[in-house]
Each structure stands twice: as C-alpha cells, then as structure tokens.
Design an enzyme around this catalytic site. Structure first.
Site, PDB file in Angstrom:
ATOM      1  N   ARG A   1      29.144  42.651  37.575  1.00  0.00           N
ATOM      2  CA  ARG A   1      29.022  44.059  37.976  1.00  0.00           C
ATOM      3  C   ARG A   1      28.252  44.865  36.928  1.00  0.00           C
ATOM      4  O   ARG A   1      28.816  45.389  35.975  1.00  0.00           O
ATOM      5  CB  ARG A   1      30.413  44.638  38.246  1.00  0.00           C
ATOM      6  CG  ARG A   1      31.019  44.085  39.541  1.00  0.00           C
ATOM      7  CD  ARG A   1      32.462  44.411  39.711  1.00  0.00           C
ATOM      8  NE  ARG A   1      33.328  43.648  38.817  1.00  0.00           N
ATOM      9  CZ  ARG A   1      34.657  43.709  38.819  1.00  0.00           C
ATOM     10  NH1 ARG A   1      35.274  44.499  39.674  1.00  0.00           N
ATOM     11  NH2 ARG A   1      35.365  42.981  37.973  1.00  0.00           N
TER      12      ARG A   1
ATOM     13  N   GLU B   1      42.411  42.864  36.543  1.00  0.00           N
ATOM     14  CA  GLU B   1      42.281  42.773  38.005  1.00  0.00           C
ATOM     15  C   GLU B   1      42.734  41.400  38.504  1.00  0.00           C
ATOM     16  O   GLU B   1      42.471  41.023  39.639  1.00  0.00           O
ATOM     17  CB  GLU B   1      40.823  43.045  38.392  1.00  0.00           C
ATOM     18  CG  GLU B   1      40.414  44.470  38.055  1.00  0.00           C
ATOM     19  CD  GLU B   1      38.970  44.774  38.368  1.00  0.00           C
ATOM     20  OE1 GLU B   1      38.209  43.860  38.759  1.00  0.00           O
ATOM     21  OE2 GLU B   1      38.593  45.944  38.212  1.00  0.00           O
ATOM     22  N   PHE B   2      43.396  40.663  37.619  1.00  0.00           N
ATOM     23  CA  PHE B   2      43.761  39.271  37.924  1.00  0.00           C
ATOM     24  C   PHE B   2      44.534  39.147  39.240  1.00  0.00           C
ATOM     25  O   PHE B   2      44.168  38.355  40.121  1.00  0.00           O
ATOM     26  CB  PHE B   2      44.590  38.711  36.755  1.00  0.00           C
ATOM     27  CG  PHE B   2      45.017  37.292  36.932  1.00  0.00           C
ATOM     28  CD1 PHE B   2      44.185  36.243  36.558  1.00  0.00           C
ATOM     29  CD2 PHE B   2      46.258  36.977  37.484  1.00  0.00           C
ATOM     30  CE1 PHE B   2      44.581  34.923  36.729  1.00  0.00           C
ATOM     31  CE2 PHE B   2      46.650  35.659  37.658  1.00  0.00           C
ATOM     32  CZ  PHE B   2      45.810  34.632  37.284  1.00  0.00           C
TER      33      PHE B   2
ATOM     34  N   LYS C   1      43.098  25.472  34.198  1.00  0.00           N
ATOM     35  CA  LYS C   1      43.477  25.931  32.856  1.00  0.00           C
ATOM     36  C   LYS C   1      43.957  24.762  31.985  1.00  0.00           C
ATOM     37  O   LYS C   1      43.775  24.789  30.767  1.00  0.00           O
ATOM     38  CB  LYS C   1      44.528  27.051  32.960  1.00  0.00           C
ATOM     39  CG  LYS C   1      43.945  28.355  33.511  1.00  0.00           C
ATOM     40  CD  LYS C   1      42.840  28.927  32.605  1.00  0.00           C
ATOM     41  CE  LYS C   1      42.275  30.228  33.100  1.00  0.00           C
ATOM     42  NZ  LYS C   1      41.245  30.800  32.212  1.00  0.00           N
TER      43      LYS C   1
ATOM     44  N   TYR D   1      44.661  26.418  40.165  1.00  0.00           N
ATOM     45  CA  TYR D   1      44.465  27.308  39.010  1.00  0.00           C
ATOM     46  C   TYR D   1      45.028  26.643  37.745  1.00  0.00           C
ATOM     47  O   TYR D   1      44.369  26.617  36.695  1.00  0.00           O
ATOM     48  CB  TYR D   1      45.127  28.669  39.251  1.00  0.00           C
ATOM     49  CG  TYR D   1      44.987  29.606  38.064  1.00  0.00           C
ATOM     50  CD1 TYR D   1      43.735  30.081  37.673  1.00  0.00           C
ATOM     51  CD2 TYR D   1      46.093  29.997  37.303  1.00  0.00           C
ATOM     52  CE1 TYR D   1      43.589  30.926  36.571  1.00  0.00           C
ATOM     53  CE2 TYR D   1      45.961  30.840  36.208  1.00  0.00           C
ATOM     54  CZ  TYR D   1      44.709  31.299  35.844  1.00  0.00           C
ATOM     55  OH  TYR D   1      44.566  32.120  34.738  1.00  0.00           O
TER      56      TYR D   1
ATOM     57  N   GLY E   1      50.563  34.534  28.845  1.00  0.00           N
ATOM     58  CA  GLY E   1      51.303  34.617  30.112  1.00  0.00           C
ATOM     59  C   GLY E   1      50.766  35.791  30.906  1.00  0.00           C
ATOM     60  O   GLY E   1      49.589  36.146  30.766  1.00  0.00           O
TER      61      GLY E   1
ATOM     62  N   VAL F   1      49.409  39.191  32.158  1.00  0.00           N
ATOM     63  CA  VAL F   1      48.723  40.271  31.434  1.00  0.00           C
ATOM     64  C   VAL F   1      48.374  41.380  32.423  1.00  0.00           C
ATOM     65  O   VAL F   1      47.633  41.136  33.395  1.00  0.00           O
ATOM     66  CB  VAL F   1      47.415  39.772  30.782  1.00  0.00           C
ATOM     67  CG1 VAL F   1      46.796  40.879  29.926  1.00  0.00           C
ATOM     68  CG2 VAL F   1      47.659  38.515  29.936  1.00  0.00           C
TER      69      VAL F   1
ATOM     70  N   GLY G   1      39.667  43.981  32.484  1.00  0.00           N
ATOM     71  CA  GLY G   1      40.758  43.191  31.924  1.00  0.00           C
ATOM     72  C   GLY G   1      40.590  42.783  30.463  1.00  0.00           C
ATOM     73  O   GLY G   1      40.207  43.585  29.604  1.00  0.00           O
TER      74      GLY G   1
ATOM     75  N   ASP H   1      26.038  35.362  37.297  1.00  0.00           N
ATOM     76  CA  ASP H   1      27.199  34.642  37.819  1.00  0.00           C
ATOM     77  C   ASP H   1      27.374  33.350  37.010  1.00  0.00           C
ATOM     78  O   ASP H   1      26.486  32.487  37.030  1.00  0.00           O
ATOM     79  CB  ASP H   1      26.951  34.328  39.309  1.00  0.00           C
ATOM     80  CG  ASP H   1      28.187  33.777  40.001  1.00  0.00           C
ATOM     81  OD1 ASP H   1      28.990  33.081  39.354  1.00  0.00           O
ATOM     82  OD2 ASP H   1      28.332  34.042  41.202  1.00  0.00           O
TER      83      ASP H   1
END
Ligand code: NDP
Ligand code: 8X3
Length: 254
Positions: free
Chosen positions: A35, A188-189, A155, A151, A182, A184, A13, A60
């Site tokens: 990853r 992988e969101f 933010k 969420y 906004g 995107v 992303g 992490d």
C-alpha cells in the site's frame, strides 16, 4: 553515520511500529509493503519528526520479479538490518475444510517472501562481512493450535530457516535473530485472517495481548546488542497468555 533498516510489511502493525522505533533511534528506513499511500505518509511523518532518510518501495513479496526490481533500486545502499516481517494468517479452518487460496497466500507470503528478500539482501551483507537479519516468527512457529494448521506450518518453517540462515551466515559476521510473539494488537492480523469480518476479528477483547510497540521494542533490543552478541530468539507473550493454546480471558486492565 546513521544505520539503515529495510522493513517488509511496514504499512501496518508490527512493521509500522518497528519503523517508528528504529526512526526514534536514528536509523534511516527503507519501508516496503503493497500500500504505497500508507508508505508515503509514514515516510513523510518519520522523516519530518526525526530528520532521517526514508525510502519507500511498494511491491508484493510473493513475486520474486517484483522483489528483484524493487531491490535493484536500492542495491548500492548498505543495509545494516533486514527485518523480514511481512506475513499473515488467512482463514481458521480445520485441515479438511481449508481453502487452497488461503494456503497458497500464506506459504507464498510468509515463507517464499522471506526467502526472496533474504536471497536478495544477504549477498551484499556477505560481501561487507556485516549485517543482521531479523525474522518475525510467532508462537505459532513453536506450537500448533486447532485450525492453525498451515499458518503454524509456515511459522515453523520460519523458525527452522532462522536457525539455518545462522548456520550459513555466522562465518561472515552476519547476525540472524528471530522474534516469536503471541497475540499482538494494534495490527491488522485478525482482520486479514477473517477477511475483514469485524466480529470474528474481535479476539483481543477479553485479555491484554502484546501491543505492536512491545514487539518493536524487542526487535530493537535484538538489533542494538554489542557486536559480539546475537540474540537468537525472543519468545514473548502477554502476561495472560501461557502458550498458543492457553489464554486467561479474564478481562483487560484499565
Ligand atoms: P498486519 O496485517 O498489521 O501487517 C502485515 C504487513 O505485511 C502489512 O504491512 C502488509 O502490507 C504486509 N504484507 C502482507 N502481504 C504482503 C505481500 N504479499 N507483499 C508485501 N507485503 C505484504 O499484521 P502484523 O503486524 O500482526 O504481522 C506482521 C508479522 O507478525 C507477520 O509475519 C505475522 O505473521 C507476525 N505475527 C503477528 C502476530 C499477531 O498476533 N498480530 C503474532 C505473531 C506473529 P500490505 O498489505 O500493504 O502489503
Ligand atoms: C499470530 C499469533 O496465535 O494467532 O502469529 O497464531 S496466533
């Protein structure tokens, strides 16, 4: 001498697109994410293509111990830009049906992860009297939407922390910026939010959202202003999106 950017969440992303954008502009990269294989492949591709130095740190951000151990490996390297990008939404439930594990994961990643990395990197910036911290916020940090509850709260906290960091750090010649996009795509969101459910994750089919590259270019714009200029906040959306709650789903451009 090349500048160096540390990017959290560079495996996909916006973080990955930012790695490519800054590599194009001859930044050395410190790429992070969980990853490891993806980090190593991206590092190989970008160092070969652009002749830059790329290091990978797999950890992490929810664990301060893991952040600290990773930072220990690079603590002597001057970091010009810290891009606090790692983050996610989990779930899309009204508050009375929300899953505690989702709430914990969002709060620990989006909020504590950003704080841990800032706490580790900022002392060397203060010492050097130089540096730039760029946080990835969201339209969700400006305006709530149905089922976005926790969420949006994380933010909004990022939005607040961006201003708070600037208050504490501006006297040390450290810039603090925020990009608040906004929707995107090329991320992988949605897949992460909906636990891999491909059908539910099809949220970009009927309009043109921003691309990860659009956001990366805005991040680079903020990072590349002259020394006397700080871009405090960039709020950006696709043309068919008016705000968090209003998207004109009239189809995609060819
Ligand atoms: P992606 O899912 O594509 O990327 C998220 C990145 O965060 C991945 O590299 C992932 O790496 C990393 N990450 C997630 N959890 C952790 C963790 N616990 N420790 C370390 N790294 C982690 O999504 P986006 O690119 O869209 O998301 C990037 C940021 O942009 C997030 O903060 C998001 O909230 C924000 N944003 C996204 C928008 C969108 O519509 N896509 C709009 C506005 C803001 P890995 O899984 O390998 O650890
Ligand atoms: C991602 C954008 O609207 O899905 O931060 O919250 S939204």
């Amino acid at each position: 001498m090349n500048k160096t950017i540390l990017i959290t969440g560079a495996t996909s992303g916006i973080g990955k697109a930012s790695a490519i954008e800054f590599a194009k502009h001859n930044y050395n990269l410190i790429l992070t994410g969980r990853r490891q294989e993806r980090l190593e492949k991206l590092a190989k591709d970008l160092s070969t293509a652009y002749g830059i130095e790329v290091d990978c740190l797999s950890f992490d951000v929810r664990s301060f111990e893991e952040c600290e151990a990773a930072y220990e490996k690079i603590k002597d390297r001057p970091i010009d830009v810290l891009l606090n990008n790692a983050g996610k939404a989990k779930g899309y439930d009204p508050i009375h049906e929300g899953k505690i594990a989702h709430w914990d994961e969002m709060i620990d990643t989006n909020l504590k992860g950003l704080l841990y990395m800032t706490r580790l990197v900022s002392p060397s910036m203060v010492k050097a009297q130089f540096g730039h911290i760029i946080n990835i916020c969201s339209t969700a940090g400006k305006e709530e939407y149905p089922n976005g509850n926790v969420y949006c709260a994380t933010k909004h906290a990022v939005d607040s922390l961006t201003r708070a960091l600037r208050i504490d750090l501006h006297k040390y010649n450290i810039k603090v910026s925020q990009i608040a996009p906004g929707h995107v795509e090329e991320t992988e969101f949605a897949k992460v939010r909906f636990d891999g459910n491909e059908e539910k994750a099809k949220i970009y089919n009927d309009f043109n959202p921003l691309t990860s590259r659009d956001v990366a270019e805005a991040i680079y714009f903020a990072a590349s202003r002259p020394s006397h200029v700080v871009v405090q906040d960039i709020l950006m959306m696709g043309t068919q999106q008016a705000n968090s709650n209003m998207i004109h789903r009239s189809g995609r451009n060819k």
